[in-house]
Design a protein around this motif. Structure first.
Motif, PDB file in Angstrom:
ATOM      1  N   UNK A 258     -14.888  22.658   9.110  1.00 35.29           N
ATOM      2  CA  UNK A 258     -14.082  21.449   9.860  1.00 35.29           C
ATOM      3  C   UNK A 258     -14.521  21.108  10.980  1.00 35.29           C
ATOM      4  N   UNK A 259     -15.161  21.850  11.927  1.00 32.31           N
ATOM      5  CA  UNK A 259     -15.407  21.634  13.360  1.00 32.31           C
ATOM      6  C   UNK A 259     -16.656  20.503  13.451  1.00 32.31           C
ATOM      7  N   UNK A 261     -17.531  18.999  10.474  1.00 30.65           N
ATOM      8  CA  UNK A 261     -16.935  17.643   9.775  1.00 30.65           C
ATOM      9  C   UNK A 261     -16.499  16.747  11.061  1.00 30.65           C
ATOM     10  N   UNK A 262     -15.643  17.115  11.858  1.00 33.20           N
ATOM     11  CA  UNK A 262     -15.120  16.068  12.719  1.00 33.20           C
ATOM     12  C   UNK A 262     -16.262  15.945  13.703  1.00 33.20           C
ATOM     13  N   UNK A 265     -18.153  13.147  11.978  1.00 38.52           N
ATOM     14  CA  UNK A 265     -17.273  11.812  12.061  1.00 38.52           C
ATOM     15  C   UNK A 265     -17.442  11.204  13.495  1.00 38.52           C
ATOM     16  N   UNK A 266     -17.344  11.979  14.327  1.00 39.50           N
ATOM     17  CA  UNK A 266     -17.164  11.511  15.846  1.00 39.50           C
ATOM     18  C   UNK A 266     -18.444  10.717  16.058  1.00 39.50           C
ATOM     19  N   UNK A 269     -19.056   7.650  14.176  1.00 38.61           N
ATOM     20  CA  UNK A 269     -18.279   6.441  14.707  1.00 38.61           C
ATOM     21  C   UNK A 269     -18.913   5.810  15.995  1.00 38.61           C
ATOM     22  N   UNK A 273     -19.910   2.560  14.646  1.00 42.95           N
ATOM     23  CA  UNK A 273     -18.752   1.613  15.227  1.00 42.95           C
ATOM     24  C   UNK A 273     -18.968   1.235  16.551  1.00 42.95           C
ATOM     25  N   UNK A 275     -18.279   3.423  18.862  1.00 42.01           N
ATOM     26  CA  UNK A 275     -17.412   4.546  19.547  1.00 42.01           C
ATOM     27  C   UNK A 275     -18.125   5.269  20.750  1.00 42.01           C
ATOM     28  N   UNK A 277     -17.606   8.697  21.817  1.00 37.60           N
ATOM     29  CA  UNK A 277     -17.287  10.332  21.870  1.00 37.60           C
ATOM     30  C   UNK A 277     -18.411  10.753  22.543  1.00 37.60           C
TER      31      UNK A 277
END
Lengths: 675, 222
Positions: A258-259, A261-262, A265-266, A269, A273, A275, A277
């Motif tokens: 999950x770490x 994965x996040x 995603x960041x 983005x 898009x 972002x 981060x």
């Protein structure tokens, strides 16, 4: 549910009358050939497919490695450009870790875990197929970036307008396997999302994301299988060590992935898009990427090595004729390694300036994690001590594992000291360290496993002299290639640099390392080639050629599709060995074996669902590249994924009955054993 | 439970159904997933307590943005949906399909109200100048709450499918109750995560006169 429509038991599934699913479609249960392999839910076939793909990617990663070593053979070499070199080392690392070692471990998990716990399949057979095809498509997306790169080099894209808009043109990933921000990220204020790197990074992001989904789905399945599908009498402390390590590895995967994965995603983005981060221009902290990556990345190291440790823990007792020395301690050490693996990530980041307290804490914990690892080594030595050792090919490779892994462990402890690590950071010393762990350790362990279980998988024996030759070349070439890198690193040669000038004193050992790499390459081809030959042409063997200890050796080779004609009841650890040579420790559960065995139906849906990732995998990078309407590809991919899962749920589990041919699939006498 | 019908009767080693166990494992994994996202948001709040600058170049504070009344309302709605979900699961265990349908329809409607509030909130914040692109705060806020919203949307979709599936008559017995219970586990988890997000992202901004990060305007200035 559709279980009232069972057909009369038959001995072979090709004799089945076709059955409709709840959707009214025919299930591919009678299929043979390609359709059978594409729709299979049999954990053994899925395991074989995992293994075949893993070996293919090992060879691709190996070719990338040889290109790197060829470039570095001589100072100021121009075999490849710097741009190509970046892509080569990135894809080499990514391929070996995510497409080589992890799927090969998954192949062993798939094939062995149900057999070792005494089950007929994994808990969720169709989910298992979904994991496989998701891995296959994720791996394809990641490597398809090479096709774009070659197309670019050939000038195919020059006429496209969007191509001119690309400032950076690396089409294959080029950030290193860790893709550190801000290099992998963006800069510029207000969503400009200017990039340092080309579309390869977007392929990397989506590829790793999809592979993560495959690993997660598989791990949920394995934990469920190990915890919930054990045969009667198979208590947790009677589980074979390999299965134990599969359990610890799966727990690590579901908590560590999950770490990343996040983080992915960041980063996605940021790039797609706008972002912020990891965008330094807007206050984003690139060091956060390092933290998130290594919170995943360090457990990942243990995800890679624990399965190999499990394999070695099965091979050594078999060929020493002794039970594993200190079984509870080995299991406990594996669990402690898994636990501590989450508490050492910042030792990858000593030079980022964490401050004295975190640095000291992570140093201490890193030294602490060497303790359970050392405990395991001593237990393995205790296992072979005083044993009647048979130097079979798997045993040779397993002994090689102990030596090489120990060397890698020693240099690892050196890294745990923060001041020393500051000197070694980003040098070839680190390359030497983790290749001793991952190649000398993990790959030798996995090869030992392949030679150990191939007779079980295919019912054929590998050619021993060729295996010895291959193993010897692998171990020799490996030490020639990576031994000198300890010296090169301490002499100052930096990693990830496409060339070096003459006169630094690095020429000789780089040349030696390249020769070693080619010997290693030849060795790996011989080892794998021997296995492929074995699968088709090897000499046929009985069900228990090595005098094995665990339940899988009690079954015929190759294993029938239903595994156990009657469910076993075990009364001790290493039950099959005890059963053969001492008191009868395996009984048979009377579960109506005469009535037949219930088999799960095959299905197209897992592959249909995972095919959605193919659309997403190509759509996301194209979208980030600014290709018009590429977003629709992503949306259609999500649609395919949803449709696949929906039809999967609606078609129902299905199932058919197989008649088992007498109790031949079961260990000899059918008697119940008290335990 | 497993794909094999034989396993329907065969007890599992632990006595826990496979489907329930795998959902718990997924939720364990999802804990780490949301933990990472929430950590990212809190780290950046601590680093940049000042909020963000809107398109006109005005310094804006997070308390200017939030409508705590609206978010409290949607939080309450989500909590109540969990209550209805528990009733739906209980009804299914008793084999009362009609009661199940009523309750699950309530969950779906409440879930949709929550999503509607989130859509309104996102639009509202966007017009007040917080975008995913103009600040780190915008990135972390939209991605964190948006990911949670995606979880809710998937849950709503799942429950809608279960609702219609119940009309086929195939959703019944032990397996049907299990399917509903597993969906319920997911729904409760997503709800609990929202309680944490509501606390960590919204409520703490109102602690003391300056918010927990020492950034907000005193109430009088507002």
């Amino acid at each position: 549910m559709s279980h009232d429509s069972h057909h009369a038991p038959v001995a072979c599934k090709t004799e089945l009358a076709p059955e409709r699913s709840d959707l009214g479609l025919y299930r591919p249960d009678r299929a043979t050939g390609w359709t059978d392999w594409l729709t299979t839910v049999d954990h053994k076939k899925i395991g074989i497919l995992y293994g075949a793909f893993a070996m293919l990617y090992f060879l691709i990663g190996g070719v990338e490695a040889l290109a790197i070593r060829t470039q570095l053979a001589r100072p100021d070499n121009d075999f490849v450009t710097a741009r190509m070199y970046n892509q080569l080392f990135t894809m080499h690392g990514t391929t070996m870790i995510f497409l080589g070692v992890m799927p090969l471990s998954a192949a062993f998990f798939n094939f062995l875990v149900p057999l070792q716990v005494g089950a007929r399949d994994v808990a969720f057979p169709r989910l298992n197929a979904f994991s496989l095809w998701t891995f296959v498509f994720g791996a394809f997306v990641l490597n398809a970036s090479w096709l774009f790169e070659f197309g670019h080099l050939a000038g195919w894209f020059d006429s496209f307008a969007w191509h001119k808009a690309l400032v950076y043109t690396d089409f294959a990933p080029a950030n290193g396997w860790f893709s550190y921000a801000p290099l992998s990220g963006t800069f510029g204020a207000n969503g400009q999302a200017l990039r340092f790197t080309g579309v390869g990074t977007d392929f990397w992001i989506i590829g790793i994301q999809v592979l993560g989904i495959a690993s997660l789905a598989a791990s949920f399945n394995f934990i469920c299988t190990i915890i919930n599908m054990r045969a009667k009498g198979m208590t947790m402390m009677r589980l074979p060590v390999f299965t134990w390590m599969a359990l610890v590895t799966s727990v690590l995967i579901i908590l560590a992935f999950p770490a990343i994965t996040v983080a992915l995603i960041e980063l996605m983005f940021d790039r797609a898009f706008g972002a912020n981060f990891f965008n330094p221009s807007a206050g984003g902290q690139p060091v956060l990427w390092q933290h998130l990556f290594w919170i995943f990345g360090h457990p990942e190291v243990y995800i890679l090595v624990l399965p190999a440790m499990g394999i070695v823990s099965e091979v050594l007792p078999t060929f020493s004729g002794k039970s594993l020395f200190g079984y509870p301690i080995i299991v406990f050490s594996g669990a402690v390694i898994g636990f501590l693996g989450f508490a050492v990530w910042s030792h990858h980041m000593f030079t980022t300036g964490l401050g004295p307290v975190p640095t000291a804490a992570f140093s201490l914990l890193t030294m602490a994690i060497a303790v359970p690892t050392g405990v395991k080594i001593f237990n393995w030595l205790g296992t072979i001590w005083g044993g009647r050792i048979r130097f079979t090919p798997p045993m040779v490779l397993a002994l090689g594992f102990i030596w090489m892994f120990m060397c890698g462990g020693f240099s690892g402890v050196m890294h745990s000291s923060a001041p020393a690590d500051s000197q070694q950071q980003d040098s070839y010393f680190v390359i030497a360290h983790f290749h001793y762990v991952l190649l000398g350790g993990v790959l030798l362990g996995l090869m030992a496993g392949l030679y150990f279980w191939f007779p079980k998988i295919f019912g054929r024996m590998p050619n021993a002299p060729v295996a010895y030759l291959g193993s010897a070349l692998v171990i020799l070439g490996f030490n020639l290639a990576f031994g000198p890198m300890h010296y090169l690193g301490l002499a100052g040669q930096p990693r990830r640099t496409h060339t070096y000038h003459a006169g630094n004193g690095w020429e000789t050992w780089n040349y030696v390392a390249t020769i070693g790499a080619y010997i290693l390459g030849i060795g790996v081809v011989i080892v794998f080639g021997n296995l492929v030959w074995t699968a088709f042409r090897g000499k046929k063997c009985g069900s228990d050629p090595w005098d094995g200890r665990t339940l899988e050796w009690s079954l015929p080779s190759p294993v029938p599709e239903y595994n156990f004609a009657q469910a076993p009841v075990v009364a001790t650890r290493d039950a099959f060995f005890e059963h053969k040579h001492g008191a009868k420790k395996i009984g048979l559960e009377n579960d109506g074996g005469e009535a037949g065995v219930h088999m799960p139906s095959q299905s197209w849906m897992p592959m249909v669902a995972s095919a959605g990732f193919l659309f997403i995998g190509f759509g996301m990078p194209m979208m980030a590249m600014g290709i018009p309407h590429a977003g629709w590809l992503v949306i259609s991919g999500l649609g395919v994924l949803f449709l696949g899962i929906w039809l999967w749920a609606l078609e129902g589990p299905g199932g058919y009955m197989l008649k088992t041919p007498a109790p031949s699939g079961a260990p000899a006498p059918a008697e119940t054993v008290a335990h | 439970m497993s794909d094999t019908a034989a396993a329907h009767e065969a007890p599992t080693s632990t006595g826990i159904d496979h489907k329930k166990l795998i959902m718990w494992l997924f939720l364990a994994s999802d804990c780490m997933f949301f933990g990472t996202l929430i950590s990212t948001h809190l780290l950046y709040r601590k680093l940049f307590p000042a909020g963000f600058t809107d398109a006109e170049g005005h310094q804006r504070f997070i308390q200017d943005l939030f409508s705590i009344e609206l978010t409290s309302f949607s939080t309450f709605i989500l909590l109540m949906s969990s209550f209805l979900m528990a009733l739906a699961v209980s009804a299914m265990h008793k084999g009362q399909v009609k009661s199940f349908r009523r309750n699950v329809l309530g969950v779906i409607v409440f879930g949709l109200i929550f999503l509607g509030c989130q859509v309104f909130e996102f639009t509202h914040f966007y017009h007040k100048g917080l975008t995913i692109q103009n600040s780190v705060l915008g990135s972390t806020f939209y991605v964190l709450t948006g990911t949670h919203g995606t979880h809710v949307a998937i849950g709503v979709l799942w429950l809608i499918l279960l609702y219609f599936y119940s009309f086929t008559g195939k959703l019944g017995g032990h397996m049907g109750a299990l399917d509903v219970e597993v969906a319920g586990l997911y729904w409760h988890f997503v709800d609990i995560v929202w309680i944490i997000i509501f606390t960590a992202v919204y409520l703490v901004e109102y602690l003391g006169p300056y918010g927990i990060w020492g950034s907000g305007l005193p109430a009088v200035v507002k």
